[in-house]
Design an enzyme around this catalytic site. Structure first.
Site, PDB file in Angstrom:
ATOM      1  N   TYR A 183      74.058 -34.477  50.111  1.00 46.78           N
ATOM      2  CA  TYR A 183      72.845 -34.080  50.821  1.00 46.78           C
ATOM      3  C   TYR A 183      72.456 -35.103  51.878  1.00 46.78           C
ATOM      4  CZ  TYR A 183      73.013 -31.112  46.747  1.00 46.78           C
ATOM      5  OH  TYR A 183      73.452 -30.256  45.783  1.00 46.78           O
TER       6      TYR A 183
ATOM      7  N   TYR B 199      75.223 -16.387  42.934  1.00 46.83           N
ATOM      8  CA  TYR B 199      75.005 -17.794  43.266  1.00 46.83           C
ATOM      9  C   TYR B 199      74.298 -18.509  42.118  1.00 46.83           C
ATOM     10  CZ  TYR B 199      73.044 -21.954  45.431  1.00 46.83           C
ATOM     11  OH  TYR B 199      72.678 -23.250  45.690  1.00 46.83           O
TER      12      TYR B 199
ATOM     13  N   SER C 143      75.156 -27.484  42.243  1.00 48.10           N
ATOM     14  CA  SER C 143      75.746 -27.464  43.586  1.00 48.10           C
ATOM     15  C   SER C 143      77.221 -27.827  43.645  1.00 48.10           C
ATOM     16  CB  SER C 143      74.961 -28.399  44.511  1.00 48.10           C
ATOM     17  OG  SER C 143      73.715 -27.832  44.840  1.00 48.10           O
TER      18      SER C 143
ATOM     19  N   LYS D 277      79.644 -25.189  44.660  1.00 49.90           N
ATOM     20  CA  LYS D 277      79.762 -24.790  46.063  1.00 49.90           C
ATOM     21  C   LYS D 277      81.165 -25.043  46.622  1.00 49.90           C
ATOM     22  CE  LYS D 277      74.855 -25.728  46.916  1.00 49.90           C
ATOM     23  NZ  LYS D 277      73.873 -26.653  47.531  1.00 49.90           N
TER      24      LYS D 277
ATOM     25  N   VAL E 203      72.303 -31.034  40.771  1.00 51.46           N
ATOM     26  CA  VAL E 203      71.054 -31.472  40.155  1.00 51.46           C
ATOM     27  C   VAL E 203      71.085 -31.398  38.629  1.00 51.46           C
ATOM     28  CG1 VAL E 203      69.625 -30.985  42.172  1.00 51.46           C
ATOM     29  CG2 VAL E 203      69.986 -29.197  40.452  1.00 51.46           C
TER      30      VAL E 203
END
Length: 337
Positions: A273, A221, A97, A100, A291
């Site tokens: 998150y 992605y 992530s 991103k 992660v």
């Protein structure tokens, strides 16, 4: 009038004296703290190493489950671009992530902020990274840091086939000044084979008219999440956004204070998150976790921090990584608040 002049003069002397005393006290306080060094980082790392026992390596993506839970690394790039490393600094792991924030930067550069956020929110969340949130109601992703928003953001990057992914990879290579970086094909295949939840988000957004392409966009992605790097690379990324998109060596090709502010604001409110609110209270810095066990941290106007430890807490954030960051922030009073 004379009395007023005297009072103003006395007030001025008092303020000057107060500022002088506080400046001296601050200087004394800062000189009491050892400058950041590999020795300092090593001390923080060793103090927090065992927190990995309180976490668990991500195994919902089978390839990630093969990571060594005991691996740990800590890196800092200071304001002057100096790099300090300790721990398993040569250990590679996938961005997941953290990619991103790079995709967001590229999409905004190409489409403008309004073009990206017209169909996506700036919201924080109390839900996990892979939650559908309000996709099935409003059709809009909450923010670009959750999976749905990130998939949408990547789909906005122009180019056919894997060109959007290659733009992300090239930008990561540029920021880290590391042309050897590439994606892990085994992790990519593993993510693609098991990414049914992400696939559901993709098609829900396609159904709502947000996405018009095919699954090649989703593959981009998965590929961006599979880019491999080190904790030092993460520290360089943190530095980049902390310093108005200027690279750690001073290269200002992409300098953009507004874009850096946008990315850091999203990191602060949603980068960790559903733990982001508590993290803002304890650490108080724009950060983005993945992660794969990495966390990149921006100390605005100052330094970048990168940590790695693959055992994750219940929120999907590196357990030992979080505690290393927290200790460093407290020791050097780095919190924005």
């Amino acid at each position: 009038m004379a009395n007023s002049s005297f009072l103003l003069s006395a007030k001025g002397i008092f303020i000057a004296a107060f500022l002088s005393l506080n400046t001296t006290a601050y200087a004394q306080k800062t000189t009491d703290i050892a400058p950041i060094s590999e020795k300092v980082l090593s001390s923080v790392l060793e103090k927090n190493r065992t927190y990995y026992t309180q976490g668990k390596v991500a195994d919902y993506i089978p390839e990630l489950g093969k990571m060594d839970a005991t691996a740990i690394a800590f890196s800092v790039v200071t304001k002057d671009g100096k790099i300090y490393n300790t721990g398993d600094t040569g250990k590679k792991f996938t961005m997941q992530s953290i990619s991103k924030i790079i995709a967001l930067m590229i999409a905004v550069n190409e489409k403008g902020e309004a073009g990206v956020f017209d169909k996506m929110g700036y919201f924080g969340t109390d839900q996990p990274f892979n939650h559908f949130s309000n996709l099935e109601t409003t059709g809009k992703p909450l923010n670009p840091m959750m999976n749905a928003g990130a998939i949408y953001t990547t789909s906005l990057i122009s180019g056919d086939g894997e060109k959007p992914f290659l733009k992300i990879l090239d930008m990561v290579r540029y920021i880290t000044k590391n042309q050897a970086l590439d994606y892990n094909k085994s992790v990519f295949e593993s993510e693609k084979a098991t990414g049914h939840r992400n696939r559901g988000m993709f098609y829900l957004m396609k159904n709502n008219g947000l996405i018009s392409g095919n699954e090649e966009q989703l593959d981009n992605y998965f590929k961006q999440c599979s880019i491999e790097l080190t904790a030092e690379d993460l520290a360089k990324i943190g530095y980049f956004f902390a310093n108005q998109c200027v690279r750690f060596d001073g290269d200002s090709t992409y300098k953009n204070a507004e874009l850096a502010r946008l990315v850091q604001s999203q990191m602060l409110i949603a980068g960790m998150y559903e733990f982001s609110g508590e993290y803002a209270r304890t650490v108080g810095l724009p950060s983005k976790s993945g992660v794969g066990g990495g966390i990149t941290v921006s100390v605005p106007g100052k330094m970048g921090i990168g940590v790695f430890s693959p055992a994750l807490d219940q929120h999907g954030n590196s357990s030992a990584g979080y505690h290393m960051i927290l200790d460093l922030v407290k020791q050097y009073n780095l919190s924005l608040f």
